[in-house]
Design a protein around this motif. Structure first.
Motif, PDB file in Angstrom:
ATOM      1  N   SER A 243      -0.385  -4.069  -3.540  1.00 27.56           N
ATOM      2  CA  SER A 243      -0.187  -3.243  -2.062  1.00 27.56           C
ATOM      3  C   SER A 243      -1.462  -3.197  -1.175  1.00 27.56           C
ATOM      4  O   SER A 243      -2.404  -3.511  -1.854  1.00 27.56           O
ATOM      5  CB  SER A 243       0.165  -1.855  -2.249  1.00 27.56           C
ATOM      6  OG  SER A 243      -0.580  -1.230  -2.985  1.00 27.56           O
TER       7      SER A 243
ATOM      8  N   GLY B 213       2.799   4.989  -9.043  1.00 24.36           N
ATOM      9  CA  GLY B 213       3.849   3.829  -8.946  1.00 24.36           C
ATOM     10  C   GLY B 213       5.011   4.564  -8.302  1.00 24.36           C
ATOM     11  O   GLY B 213       5.115   5.961  -8.122  1.00 24.36           O
TER      12      GLY B 213
ATOM     13  N   LEU C 142       7.538  -0.620  -8.221  1.00 25.50           N
ATOM     14  CA  LEU C 142       6.219  -1.029  -7.268  1.00 25.50           C
ATOM     15  C   LEU C 142       5.123  -0.263  -7.781  1.00 25.50           C
ATOM     16  O   LEU C 142       4.887   0.964  -7.765  1.00 25.50           O
ATOM     17  CB  LEU C 142       6.324  -0.243  -5.872  1.00 25.50           C
ATOM     18  CG  LEU C 142       7.098  -1.201  -4.748  1.00 25.50           C
ATOM     19  CD1 LEU C 142       8.838  -1.131  -5.344  1.00 25.50           C
ATOM     20  CD2 LEU C 142       7.162  -0.641  -3.351  1.00 25.50           C
TER      21      LEU C 142
ATOM     22  N   PHE D  17       1.367   1.736  -6.590  1.00 20.74           N
ATOM     23  CA  PHE D  17       1.788   2.175  -5.267  1.00 20.74           C
ATOM     24  C   PHE D  17       1.044   3.519  -5.209  1.00 20.74           C
ATOM     25  O   PHE D  17       1.126   4.336  -5.842  1.00 20.74           O
ATOM     26  CB  PHE D  17       3.090   2.445  -5.303  1.00 20.74           C
ATOM     27  CG  PHE D  17       3.908   3.211  -3.859  1.00 20.74           C
ATOM     28  CD1 PHE D  17       4.288   2.094  -3.146  1.00 20.74           C
ATOM     29  CD2 PHE D  17       3.678   4.140  -3.559  1.00 20.74           C
ATOM     30  CE1 PHE D  17       4.693   2.313  -1.816  1.00 20.74           C
ATOM     31  CE2 PHE D  17       4.191   4.490  -2.370  1.00 20.74           C
ATOM     32  CZ  PHE D  17       4.894   3.644  -1.496  1.00 20.74           C
ATOM     33  N   ASP D  18       0.082   3.575  -4.274  1.00 13.44           N
ATOM     34  CA  ASP D  18      -0.804   4.589  -3.644  1.00 13.44           C
ATOM     35  C   ASP D  18      -0.117   5.564  -2.718  1.00 13.44           C
ATOM     36  O   ASP D  18       0.226   5.158  -1.692  1.00 13.44           O
ATOM     37  CB  ASP D  18      -1.970   4.407  -3.061  1.00 13.44           C
ATOM     38  CG  ASP D  18      -3.107   5.462  -2.793  1.00 13.44           C
ATOM     39  OD1 ASP D  18      -2.614   6.732  -2.556  1.00 13.44           O
ATOM     40  OD2 ASP D  18      -4.108   5.140  -2.729  1.00 13.44           O
TER      41      ASP D  18
ATOM     42  N   ASN E  52       0.398   3.792   0.988  1.00 16.85           N
ATOM     43  CA  ASN E  52       1.336   2.757   1.130  1.00 16.85           C
ATOM     44  C   ASN E  52       2.508   2.844   1.603  1.00 16.85           C
ATOM     45  O   ASN E  52       3.137   4.167   1.724  1.00 16.85           O
ATOM     46  CB  ASN E  52       1.666   1.999  -0.422  1.00 16.85           C
ATOM     47  CG  ASN E  52       0.157   1.583  -0.811  1.00 16.85           C
ATOM     48  OD1 ASN E  52      -0.146   1.707  -2.258  1.00 16.85           O
ATOM     49  ND2 ASN E  52      -0.522   0.966  -0.248  1.00 16.85           N
ATOM     50  N   LYS E  53       3.449   1.953   1.971  1.00 15.20           N
ATOM     51  CA  LYS E  53       4.552   1.978   2.337  1.00 15.20           C
ATOM     52  C   LYS E  53       5.488   0.896   1.857  1.00 15.20           C
ATOM     53  O   LYS E  53       5.000   0.077   1.075  1.00 15.20           O
ATOM     54  CB  LYS E  53       4.820   1.555   3.929  1.00 15.20           C
ATOM     55  CG  LYS E  53       4.107   0.178   4.351  1.00 15.20           C
ATOM     56  CD  LYS E  53       4.522  -0.013   5.872  1.00 15.20           C
ATOM     57  CE  LYS E  53       4.125   0.832   6.846  1.00 15.20           C
ATOM     58  NZ  LYS E  53       4.373   0.582   8.164  1.00 15.20           N
ATOM     59  N   VAL E  54       6.849   0.774   1.786  1.00 20.26           N
ATOM     60  CA  VAL E  54       7.818   0.059   1.007  1.00 20.26           C
ATOM     61  C   VAL E  54       8.165  -0.850   2.132  1.00 20.26           C
ATOM     62  O   VAL E  54       8.588  -0.346   3.265  1.00 20.26           O
ATOM     63  CB  VAL E  54       8.893   0.817   0.700  1.00 20.26           C
ATOM     64  CG1 VAL E  54       9.971  -0.130   0.066  1.00 20.26           C
ATOM     65  CG2 VAL E  54       8.654   2.012  -0.370  1.00 20.26           C
TER      66      VAL E  54
ATOM     67  N   ARG F  46       8.594  -5.074  -1.506  1.00 24.22           N
ATOM     68  CA  ARG F  46       6.958  -4.995  -1.897  1.00 24.22           C
ATOM     69  C   ARG F  46       6.504  -3.683  -1.362  1.00 24.22           C
ATOM     70  O   ARG F  46       6.886  -2.938  -0.350  1.00 24.22           O
ATOM     71  CB  ARG F  46       6.303  -6.047  -1.432  1.00 24.22           C
ATOM     72  CG  ARG F  46       6.091  -6.445  -0.070  1.00 24.22           C
ATOM     73  CD  ARG F  46       5.344  -7.778   0.570  1.00 24.22           C
ATOM     74  NE  ARG F  46       5.149  -7.805   1.680  1.00 24.22           N
ATOM     75  CZ  ARG F  46       5.979  -8.556   2.666  1.00 24.22           C
ATOM     76  NH1 ARG F  46       7.119  -8.931   2.096  1.00 24.22           N
ATOM     77  NH2 ARG F  46       5.785  -8.704   3.672  1.00 24.22           N
ATOM     78  N   ALA F  47       5.238  -3.496  -1.813  1.00 27.55           N
ATOM     79  CA  ALA F  47       4.520  -2.336  -1.164  1.00 27.55           C
ATOM     80  C   ALA F  47       3.270  -3.071  -0.349  1.00 27.55           C
ATOM     81  O   ALA F  47       2.785  -3.976  -0.819  1.00 27.55           O
ATOM     82  CB  ALA F  47       3.992  -1.413  -2.463  1.00 27.55           C
ATOM     83  N   GLU F  48       3.193  -2.268   0.617  1.00 34.93           N
ATOM     84  CA  GLU F  48       1.880  -2.788   1.424  1.00 34.93           C
ATOM     85  C   GLU F  48       1.022  -1.446   1.880  1.00 34.93           C
ATOM     86  O   GLU F  48       1.588  -0.256   1.681  1.00 34.93           O
ATOM     87  CB  GLU F  48       2.181  -3.186   2.829  1.00 34.93           C
ATOM     88  CG  GLU F  48       2.577  -4.797   2.665  1.00 34.93           C
ATOM     89  CD  GLU F  48       2.823  -5.320   3.833  1.00 34.93           C
ATOM     90  OE1 GLU F  48       2.879  -4.876   4.950  1.00 34.93           O
ATOM     91  OE2 GLU F  48       3.139  -6.443   3.936  1.00 34.93           O
TER      92      GLU F  48
END
Length: 288
Positions: free
Chosen positions: A7, A134, A218, A221-222, A226-228, A286-288
């Motif tokens: 991410s 996560g 994911l 994942f912070d 983060n976002k989905v 995904r995560a970003e």
């Protein structure tokens, strides 16, 4: 199949601590309120009804959205030590109910005439305070609700446009659009080969041979950053959206014998055909 997704920062996740009330002891967080952003994309571009996207799929076709709605459930955060902690979803009477969330990215613009003006792009709930690294959830409606009566289950499961029949249950995804080659291309994910209920019973099922509920993992994942991301460009990457296999549904309606479903199932991390024993890693989310 659980898949490692990396991410990068885009928008923050709202994360609020509910604090203790003791007068003599320091206040410590007891629970966290989470608001997980979920965004829709077509490759690098934001998804929006009324837009036209180019270079989509194997033929680099144009794609005009007609619908994009997805059910998810069994939402969990994962601690640094690997423990799964369920998110208690907020019952809002519209988008979240009985542990199910409807993510709705389609309004009434352009060709998106089937749904409603309303949109929902987040998952809201609470978890015990912890060190979370996560996120995990499952696409679809859980089996214990999938074959119930949508007219009595309450929103967001009351939309008959997201329901096949009492035996097959709900459409877990309703993704539709127009391409250069097809006036309507659909990707409807749902359970298939569902047995009928016992004689005299009008709802319920004895079980479905193909549950088709992909698990999304994911890792890394912070929850503060983060976002989905649900990416139609990635979902469509291995598919020719301009043609359709003869004598099959227009696109994919989850039939295990429809060759058009193979690339979609691969990108969802679901077993299909010869890959039944070893499905590929999902790439849709995904995560970003």
């Amino acid at each position: 199949m659980r898949t490692l997704l990396r991410s990068r920062l885009l928008l923050p996740l709202a994360l609020v601590g509910a604090l203790g009330c003791g007068d003599d002891e320091p206040q410590t967080p007891e629970s966290l309120t989470v608001n997980l952003p979920v965004v829709a994309r077509v490759g690098s571009e934001s998804f929006a009804c009324g837009q036209t996207y180019t270079n989509v799929g194997t033929t680099k076709t144009t794609y005009e959205p007609m619908d994009f709605r997805v059910y998810v459930h069994d939402v969990r955060l994962v601690t640094r030590g690997g423990q799964e902690v369920p998110v208690t979803l907020t019952e809002d009477g519209t988008w979240q109910h009985s542990g199910v969330v409807l993510l709705d990215f389609a309004n009434k613009d352009g060709l998106c005439t089937q749904g409603t003006e309303g949109m929902n792009a987040s998952i809201k709930g609470t978890v015990p305070a912890g060190d979370y690294t996560g996120l995990r959830f499952t696409l679809g409606v859980p089996e214990n609700l999938n074959h119930g009566d949508p007219t009595t289950l309450g929103a967001p499961m009351g939309d008959m446009g997201l329901h096949w029949s009492w035996q097959s249950g709900f459409l877990f995804t309703r993704i539709e659009g127009r391409t250069q080659g097809l006036p309507q291309h659909v990707m409807h994910l749902g359970s298939t080969a569902c047995a009928p209920p016992p004689e005299g019973q009008t709802q319920g099922t004895a079980g479905c041979a193909n549950n088709n509920r992909p698990e999304m993992t994911l890792d890394g994942f912070d929850v503060t950053k983060n976002k989905v991301v649900m990416d139609l460009g990635a979902l469509f990457a291995g598919s020719d959206l301009d043609v359709n296999t003869a004598n099959t549904a227009a696109g994919c309606m989850s039939s295990p014998t429809d060759a058009d479903c193979g690339p979609f199932f691969e990108r969802l991390g679901l077993a299909f055909g010869s890959q039944a024993a070893n499905p590929a890693a999902q790439s849709f989310i995904r995560a970003e």
